[in-house]
Scaffold this motif. Structure first.
Motif, PDB file in Angstrom:
ATOM      1  N   ASN A  82      87.695  51.434  84.299  1.00 33.13           N
ATOM      2  CA  ASN A  82      87.062  51.868  85.534  1.00 33.13           C
ATOM      3  C   ASN A  82      85.854  50.987  85.817  1.00 33.13           C
ATOM      4  N   ILE A  83      85.807  50.450  87.028  1.00 28.17           N
ATOM      5  CA  ILE A  83      84.700  49.587  87.444  1.00 28.17           C
ATOM      6  C   ILE A  83      84.018  50.255  88.630  1.00 28.17           C
ATOM      7  N   ASP A  84      82.710  50.515  88.488  1.00 28.66           N
ATOM      8  CA  ASP A  84      82.000  51.159  89.595  1.00 28.66           C
ATOM      9  C   ASP A  84      81.476  50.105  90.571  1.00 28.66           C
ATOM     10  N   ASP A  85      80.823  50.562  91.628  1.00 27.72           N
ATOM     11  CA  ASP A  85      80.345  49.662  92.678  1.00 27.72           C
ATOM     12  C   ASP A  85      79.233  48.724  92.215  1.00 27.72           C
ATOM     13  N   ASP A  86      78.621  49.016  91.075  1.00 28.57           N
ATOM     14  CA  ASP A  86      77.569  48.160  90.527  1.00 28.57           C
ATOM     15  C   ASP A  86      78.093  47.220  89.442  1.00 28.57           C
ATOM     16  N   ALA A  87      79.407  47.109  89.317  1.00 30.05           N
ATOM     17  CA  ALA A  87      80.075  46.233  88.342  1.00 30.05           C
ATOM     18  C   ALA A  87      79.834  46.674  86.899  1.00 30.05           C
ATOM     19  N   ASN A  88      79.691  47.974  86.690  1.00 35.56           N
ATOM     20  CA  ASN A  88      79.651  48.533  85.344  1.00 35.56           C
ATOM     21  C   ASN A  88      81.079  48.903  84.975  1.00 35.56           C
ATOM     22  N   VAL A  89      81.496  48.534  83.773  1.00 33.12           N
ATOM     23  CA  VAL A  89      82.875  48.756  83.336  1.00 33.12           C
ATOM     24  C   VAL A  89      82.901  49.844  82.270  1.00 33.12           C
ATOM     25  N   HIS A  90      83.677  50.882  82.538  1.00 35.37           N
ATOM     26  CA  HIS A  90      83.900  51.953  81.562  1.00 35.37           C
ATOM     27  C   HIS A  90      85.342  51.821  81.091  1.00 35.37           C
ATOM     28  N   PRO A 144      82.693  48.512  69.539  1.00 39.61           N
ATOM     29  CA  PRO A 144      81.527  47.714  69.950  1.00 39.61           C
ATOM     30  C   PRO A 144      81.877  46.259  70.283  1.00 39.61           C
ATOM     31  N   GLU A 145      82.870  45.699  69.583  1.00 43.73           N
ATOM     32  CA  GLU A 145      83.314  44.335  69.890  1.00 43.73           C
ATOM     33  C   GLU A 145      83.891  44.277  71.295  1.00 43.73           C
ATOM     34  N   VAL A 146      84.725  45.252  71.641  1.00 42.16           N
ATOM     35  CA  VAL A 146      85.322  45.321  72.972  1.00 42.16           C
ATOM     36  C   VAL A 146      84.221  45.462  74.021  1.00 42.16           C
ATOM     37  N   GLU A 147      83.291  46.362  73.778  1.00 38.23           N
ATOM     38  CA  GLU A 147      82.191  46.598  74.710  1.00 38.23           C
ATOM     39  C   GLU A 147      81.389  45.313  74.957  1.00 38.23           C
ATOM     40  N   GLU A 148      81.084  44.594  73.892  1.00 40.25           N
ATOM     41  CA  GLU A 148      80.303  43.360  74.015  1.00 40.25           C
ATOM     42  C   GLU A 148      81.070  42.271  74.752  1.00 40.25           C
ATOM     43  N   LYS A 149      82.343  42.110  74.422  1.00 39.74           N
ATOM     44  CA  LYS A 149      83.136  41.078  75.093  1.00 39.74           C
ATOM     45  C   LYS A 149      83.226  41.346  76.594  1.00 39.74           C
ATOM     46  N   ASN A 151      79.948  40.530  78.377  1.00 37.74           N
ATOM     47  CA  ASN A 151      79.689  39.102  78.505  1.00 37.74           C
ATOM     48  C   ASN A 151      80.500  38.415  79.599  1.00 37.74           C
ATOM     49  N   ILE A 152      81.356  39.152  80.283  1.00 37.82           N
ATOM     50  CA  ILE A 152      82.126  38.576  81.388  1.00 37.82           C
ATOM     51  C   ILE A 152      81.172  38.346  82.561  1.00 37.82           C
ATOM     52  N   PRO A 153      81.149  37.134  83.125  1.00 40.95           N
ATOM     53  CA  PRO A 153      80.301  36.899  84.296  1.00 40.95           C
ATOM     54  C   PRO A 153      80.623  37.893  85.415  1.00 40.95           C
ATOM     55  N   GLY A 154      79.592  38.510  85.944  1.00 38.34           N
ATOM     56  CA  GLY A 154      79.759  39.488  87.016  1.00 38.34           C
ATOM     57  C   GLY A 154      79.712  40.928  86.554  1.00 38.34           C
ATOM     58  N   VAL A 155      79.846  41.151  85.257  1.00 34.64           N
ATOM     59  CA  VAL A 155      79.769  42.513  84.720  1.00 34.64           C
ATOM     60  C   VAL A 155      78.297  42.842  84.459  1.00 34.64           C
ATOM     61  N   ASN A 156      77.856  43.974  84.977  1.00 36.95           N
ATOM     62  CA  ASN A 156      76.465  44.396  84.763  1.00 36.95           C
ATOM     63  C   ASN A 156      76.302  45.242  83.511  1.00 36.95           C
ATOM     64  N   GLY A 157      77.322  45.980  83.148  1.00 33.77           N
ATOM     65  CA  GLY A 157      77.238  46.833  81.973  1.00 33.77           C
ATOM     66  C   GLY A 157      78.629  47.192  81.483  1.00 33.77           C
ATOM     67  N   SER A 158      78.705  47.592  80.221  1.00 34.88           N
ATOM     68  CA  SER A 158      79.992  47.937  79.622  1.00 34.88           C
ATOM     69  C   SER A 158      79.816  49.135  78.709  1.00 34.88           C
ATOM     70  N   ASN A 159      80.763  50.044  78.798  1.00 40.65           N
ATOM     71  CA  ASN A 159      80.755  51.232  77.953  1.00 40.65           C
ATOM     72  C   ASN A 159      82.189  51.480  77.501  1.00 40.65           C
ATOM     73  N   VAL A 160      82.379  51.662  76.204  1.00 37.99           N
ATOM     74  CA  VAL A 160      83.706  51.967  75.659  1.00 37.99           C
ATOM     75  C   VAL A 160      83.673  53.377  75.114  1.00 37.99           C
ATOM     76  N   GLU A 161      84.630  54.163  75.544  1.00 42.06           N
ATOM     77  CA  GLU A 161      84.768  55.543  75.070  1.00 42.06           C
ATOM     78  C   GLU A 161      86.077  55.656  74.296  1.00 42.06           C
ATOM     79  N   ILE A 162      85.996  56.256  73.119  1.00 42.31           N
ATOM     80  CA  ILE A 162      87.190  56.468  72.295  1.00 42.31           C
ATOM     81  C   ILE A 162      87.722  57.875  72.549  1.00 42.31           C
TER      82      ILE A 162
END
Length: 106
Positions: free
Chosen positions: A39-47, A65-70, A73-84
């Motif tokens: 899921n990508i919100d309007d602020d380019a945060n990826v869940h 955490p590896e997935v979240e960090e990778k 680090n994608i250009p254009g992504v403002n934030g990343s959150n991984v939920e298990i």
């Protein structure tokens, strides 16, 4: 964020996910079917909602955490959150046809 930009960003996220591997099964986590939602919100945060092959997976503490960090680090992504999640539990039926062929898990 425009729909086209979200689709482009989702494509980049999938490409990154295809560089992450489960150590027990030599196939990337996307083709293994471990990714349930992106899921990508309007602020380019990826869940990212994902699972692991089992609760006792040896990389349960390091893979998310590896997935979240990778993704972060994608250009254009403002934030990343991984939920298990464990619901639904992973089965080999969730694997792509390519992954089943590569691993011999039909």
């Amino acid at each position: 964020m425009e729909i086209v930009a979200k689709i482009d960003l989702e494509t980049k996220v999938i490409e990154v996910l295809q560089t992450c591997f489960d150590p027990e099964i030599p196939t990337n986590i996307y083709d293994l079917g471990l990714i349930y939602e992106i899921n990508i919100d309007d602020d380019a945060n990826v869940h990212t909602l994902m699972t692991l092959t089992s609760p006792s997976c040896p990389v349960a503490g390091t893979l998310p955490p590896e997935v979240e960090e990778k993704i972060r680090n994608i250009p254009g992504v403002n934030g990343s959150n991984v939920e298990i999640t464990w619901d639904p539990g992973w089965t080999k039926d969730m694997m792509s046809e390519t992954a089943r062929f590569e691993t011999g898990m039909f």
